[in-house]
Design an enzyme around this catalytic site. Structure first.
Site, PDB file in Angstrom:
ATOM      1  N   THR A   2      46.917  45.403 -61.827  1.00 27.19           N
ATOM      2  CA  THR A   2      46.263  44.133 -62.133  1.00 27.19           C
ATOM      3  C   THR A   2      45.129  44.365 -63.116  1.00 27.19           C
ATOM      4  O   THR A   2      44.611  45.476 -63.218  1.00 27.19           O
ATOM      5  CB  THR A   2      45.665  43.479 -60.872  1.00 27.19           C
ATOM      6  N   SER A  49      45.589  47.399 -57.433  1.00 24.99           N
ATOM      7  CA  SER A  49      44.991  46.069 -57.455  1.00 24.99           C
ATOM      8  C   SER A  49      43.478  46.138 -57.569  1.00 24.99           C
ATOM      9  O   SER A  49      42.833  47.000 -56.970  1.00 24.99           O
ATOM     10  CB  SER A  49      45.372  45.323 -56.181  1.00 24.99           C
ATOM     11  N   ASP A  50      42.923  45.210 -58.330  1.00 26.33           N
ATOM     12  CA  ASP A  50      41.472  45.035 -58.322  1.00 26.33           C
ATOM     13  C   ASP A  50      41.081  44.545 -56.947  1.00 26.33           C
ATOM     14  O   ASP A  50      41.904  43.985 -56.240  1.00 26.33           O
ATOM     15  CB  ASP A  50      41.067  43.947 -59.322  1.00 26.33           C
ATOM     16  N   LYS A  51      39.840  44.730 -56.628  1.00 29.45           N
ATOM     17  CA  LYS A  51      39.408  44.266 -55.318  1.00 29.45           C
ATOM     18  C   LYS A  51      38.881  42.835 -55.386  1.00 29.45           C
ATOM     19  O   LYS A  51      39.425  41.930 -54.763  1.00 29.45           O
ATOM     20  CB  LYS A  51      38.305  45.188 -54.764  1.00 29.45           C
TER      21      LYS A  51
END
Ligand code: ATP
Length: 909
Positions: A643, A335-337
């Site tokens: 993502t 996941s992107d942050k």
């Protein structure tokens, strides 16, 4: 409404005319159209939409229902019955096949509709100038004459003549088949140039891979180049997922198996018991009819469609149906942050200048808060800082406002940022200190800009300042410090001390703050800004730390993942310390070490595979790194979701088992490459979709395990009767009736089940595991035998009491259906006990289905014309008591079997 038409403009050669000429032809201006004019034109030209590819017409869909080996066998059986003089049987078989096909047809139609409506949720938007202001409208409201703004990642919404272009390149594969991006500019090209060489145009449905541009819309809808090639933009996807294909294959194997068994049974009956061949043939037909689960494919389809709808309700929009199944087996979520795990509500909190340190209070985008100086010992002074006393701070904040594309607006008392929140935080900080954004931007007008890109990790702008030029750069501090050779201080410019700044950056980022550095340098009359202008000789003005707190739901979701055996992994462009600090706040498991993009680059694929299971945080990573991470994880047997939001995320999104695009921040390019789109960009939504995916798969398994024993018991009953040379306890026609009522009532109920409590306490499903494992096969056989005993028991009991064959059969059929209804309750949980109030009564669909099937059975048993067709007879209360008791025993025996499994399982663990 007038027929949409393309007036004079179709004869125009937009590509060879100058931009001004094109504007004139379109009676438009660089500021676009007024809303009223746009409305008028929309009426005239029609919506900017391509004719959607039509789905299969209804009769095709209906016919397709018959294109199923199991149904075909039934139809052959009907013809054979008719030829052998069993006209009623033949008619009834055809009738039941028709009902089953109709149900499949209706359900598939519903499923397709559900998917269509979800596809509409993804209809693209366009940035356009209306009444001189930038707004976002649905792309299908664009009209010729509109001026649109497109940037990297967008899909060009119509055919446009470029009137402004900066490093603008588009990928035109959709149109020309050429996948190498084409450089575009505003200069006219030769009249006779090919489509691919019309570099002054950008065409509808191509993707912008770099830069940004303004374009005058010249053609819309079906008059665009893509519209001319084909009216069918994207074909309607057929509902065939790997699961359904697997089921098709299983259906074929089952059919061959059943046919074989039927043939052998008939043969043995003829040889051993000397039965007439025609009778034996009918018995074989009956066996086939009884054993084939005709309704299953339709039920599975509806299960998938329900899953898609539920996911959409929870903000996860499925673009490709197979994702529903794959989601259930995800073991790693990359996941992107920013914005996904965190809120993307940036607030500047700390600033380091050459020889001063400040703290800012206030949170959010409301420009209310004060600046305080921080002593070298870390203590905050109580007096507020005035900009007049700190020209260095003023310079720094001003630079932050200039090298910035966002705007702060107040709407009904609420402050909102238009643009990137990271940049928005700088505008808010400036306003807090009393700098008016518009004044600053007017005073130092911008000549050119290099927009921020994750690959470069900085943004640069060129300004005119009192007759000279100045470059301002802001970006990731570690990147910028490499580009700086000096620092601004109150005593003038001094040489940069890299280590000292690295420490400062570390101090801010280990508090979880996202750090930006801002630098500048004078420039010599540059025409256009390029990377080589900014990458050396900068003067550092300072660094700023932005707070972006984790989303509360993400913290919960991370916890849920850990219970569910799913590993959340963060991939961020941010600094390693920032990423680790946030990962800690989120509750990630491995927060000791982060791997950076550079370290990934230095590693071989093999080395990466070795370490990938030990690292949960990847920092300073670019989109290319994502692809390598996905590959490495897949090599380790992981099933990954990834993502992404940008154009460059495409390859990683495609490679991931489930690519997940951001619905809000994401580009069209990212959405195109992904299987699922998050309507709220939220990490928690991914986890909810996984939960739903697990549930759908679980329900499908339950449905199959539920339906097969009914068929198994009937098939076995007929087979045993023939082999024993006795009368059939269930006639072929009755078997068909049972299949039908079970499929349209009981069989559907499980698709509506809510997930079991421990759904997210289990490990992810092994994607290679067969749909029906040994455990479920055993269950099918076990329950088949129980039902078989029930059927024979009831049949012989009634006969032994002196009842007619018809009465005995009515008893046997009702025993079978009521026993199946009881088994439906068992099947709500495959292994967990249903022996509780909630277990038995907890599902409304199950009880509605049971009521419906009992009503149908009453009709079957007592209505005279049904008795005539199906050869049934009215049962007495005593019979019913026996049937209910029998069903109860079946229910309890299955619960006992589950208990044994649970015991075995707990012993194993
Ligand atoms: P995530 O991958 O977690 O979503 P991200 O993609 O936002 O993070 P990037 O956008 O690649 O990460 O940002 C990396 C770094 O670039 C940030 O840490 C910040 O220092 C800097 N940065 C981010 N946005 C901008 C911007 N608009 N202008 C200049 N620098 C920026």
């Amino acid at each position: 409404m007038e027929t949409p038409q393309s007036p004079a403009k179709s004869s125009r050669d937009w590509h060879s005319a100058s931009a001004d000429k094109a504007l004139e032809w379109q009676s438009s201006s660089a500021d676009g159209l007024s809303s009223d004019e746009a409305q008028t034109r929309l009426h005239h030209y029609g919506p900017n939409r391509l004719q959607q590819a039509q789905g299969r017409p209804w009769y095709r869909r209906l016919l397709d229902q018959l294109n199923n080996i199991l149904i075909l066998i039934l139809l052959v059986a009907a013809v054979a019955s008719f030829l052998l003089g069993h006209a009623i049987d033949a008619a009834a078989i055809v009738g039941v096949v028709a009902v089953i096909a109709l149900i499949g047809f209706i359900q598939e139609g519903k499923a397709e509709q559900a998917l269509d409506s979800i596809r509409n949720m993804l209809s693209p938007q366009a940035n356009v100038l209306r009444d001189g202001k930038r707004t976002t409208i649905p792309a299908d409201e664009l009209v010729p004459g509109d001026v649109v703004l497109v940037e990297s990642g967008d899909r060009v919404p119509a055919d446009v003549r470029l009137i402004e272009a900066r490093r603008f390149r588009t990928e035109e594969a959709a149109l020309t088949g050429e996948s190498v991006p084409v450089e575009k500019h505003i200069d006219p090209v030769a009249v006779d140039s090919d489509l691919a060489d019309r570099t002054s145009m950008a065409f509808a449905s191509t993707i912008v891979v770099q830069g940004n541009a303004r374009g005058l819309v010249v053609e819309t809808g079906r008059f665009t180049e893509i519209g001319k090639i084909s009216e069918l933009l994207r074909g309607v996807e057929k509902i065939k997922t790997p699961l359904l294909q697997q089921l098709d294959r299983a259906g074929r194997v089952l059919a061959i198996f059943i046919l074989g068994a039927a043939a052998i049974t008939a043969l043995l009956g003829t040889l051993i018991h000397d039965q007439p061949a025609a009778d034996m043939f009918m018995a074989a037909v009956g066996l086939a009819v009884a054993a084939i689960p005709e309704g299953l494919p339709a039920i599975v389809t509806i299960g998938l469609a329900l899953g898609v709808q539920n996911m959409a309700r929870r903000n996860a929009i499925i673009r490709r149906l197979p994702a529903v199944e794959t989601l259930g087996s995800i073991s790693t979520i990359f996941s992107d942050k920013t914005g996904t795990l965190t809120r993307n509500e940036m607030t500047a909190q700390a600033i380091w200048l050459g020889d001063d340190q400040f703290q800012i209070d206030g949170i959010g985008f409301e420009p209310k808060g004060h600046f305080y100086r921080v002593q070298p010992n870390g203590e905050k002074e109580t007096a507020q800082v005035d900009l007049a006393d700190s020209p260095a701070l003023s310079d720094f904040l001003r630079a932050g406002i200039l090298c910035n594309d966002t705007e702060l607006h107040q709407e009904s008392g609420h402050f909102q940022i238009y643009g990137d929140p990271t940049e928005g935080a700088l505008v808010v900080a400036g306003e807090k200190a009393g700098l008016a954004t518009s004044d600053v931007r007017r005073q130092f007008s911008r000549l050119d800009a290099i927009p921020f890109e994750s690959d470069y990790k900085y943004m640069a702008t060129l300004h005119s300042v009192d007759g000279s030029q100045r470059v301002i750069v802001k970006g990731a501090p570690d990147r910028l410090i490499e580009m700086c050779d000096s620092v601004a201080t109150t005593d003038g410019t001094i040489e940069i001390d890299q280590t000292e700044w690295e420490n400062r950056i570390h101090e801010l980022s280990s508090r979880g703050l996202r750090v930006l550095a801002i630098a500048d340098k004078p420039a010599e009359a540059i025409d256009g800004l390029d990377h080589h202008h900014v990458e050396t000789g900068l003067r550092l003005l300072g660094i700023i730390g932005l707070l972006d707190p984790p989303r509360e739901e993400a913290i919960e979701a991370v916890k849920l993942c850990q219970q569910a055996g799913i590993r959340p992994v963060m991939i961020t462009g941010d600094h390693a310390s920032t990423a680790l600090a946030i990962a800690k706040q989120l509750g990630f498991s491995q927060t000791e070490k982060a791997l950076t993009g550079r370290e990934i680059e230095a590693m071989s694929d093999q080395a990466l595979e070795e370490i990938i299971l030990e690292v949960d945080v990847f920092a300073r990573a670019s989109p290319e790194h994502k692809l390598r991470l996905v590959k490495a994880m897949q090599a380790k047997g992981g099933v990954c979701s990834m993502t992404g939001d940008g154009v460059n995320d495409g390859p990683a999104l495609k490679r991931a088992d489930v690519g997940v695009a951001m619905g809000v921040q994401g580009t069209e390019a990212a959405k195109d490459a992904s299987e699922m789109v998050l309507a709220d960009d939220n990490f928690a939504t991914i986890v909810r979709a996984i939960e739903e995916g697990r549930k759908v798969y679980d329900n499908i398994r339950k449905t199959i395990t539920f339906i097969l024993p009914t068929n198994g018991a009937q098939g076995l009953a007929i087979m045993l009767a023939v082999l024993a040379g006795s009368v059939l306890p269930v006639t072929p026609l009755q078997a068909l009736w049972v299949n039908m009522v079970v499929a349209i009532t009981l069989g559907l109920a499980l698709a509506f089940e809510t997930g079991e409590k421990d759904l997210m306490a289990r490990q992810p499903r092994d994607p290679k595991a067969p749909l029906l494992d040994l455990f479920l096969l055993w269950r099918v056989v076990f329950v088949s035998v129980l039902l078989l005993i029930g059927v024979f028991g009831m049949f012989s009991w009634i006969l032994s009491q002196g009842g007619s064959e018809a009465l005995a059969r009515a008893g046997a059929v009702n025993m079978l259906v009521t026993g199946s209804a009881a088994y439906l309750i068992n099947s709500r949980f495959l292994i967990n006990s249903t022996l509780s109030f909630a277990g038995i009564f907890g599902s409304r669909p199950v009880w509605i289905a049971i009521m419906m099937v009992m009503l149908l059975q009453m009709a079957f048993t007592y209505l005279p014309f049904m008795q005539l067709i199906f050869g049934s007879e009215g049962l007495s209360l005593e019979h019913w008591l026996a049937i209910v008791m029998g069903s109860l025993v079946i229910y309890l025996l299955i619960e006992a079997e589950k208990m044994v499994w649970r015991l075995l399982k707990s012993k194993q663990a």
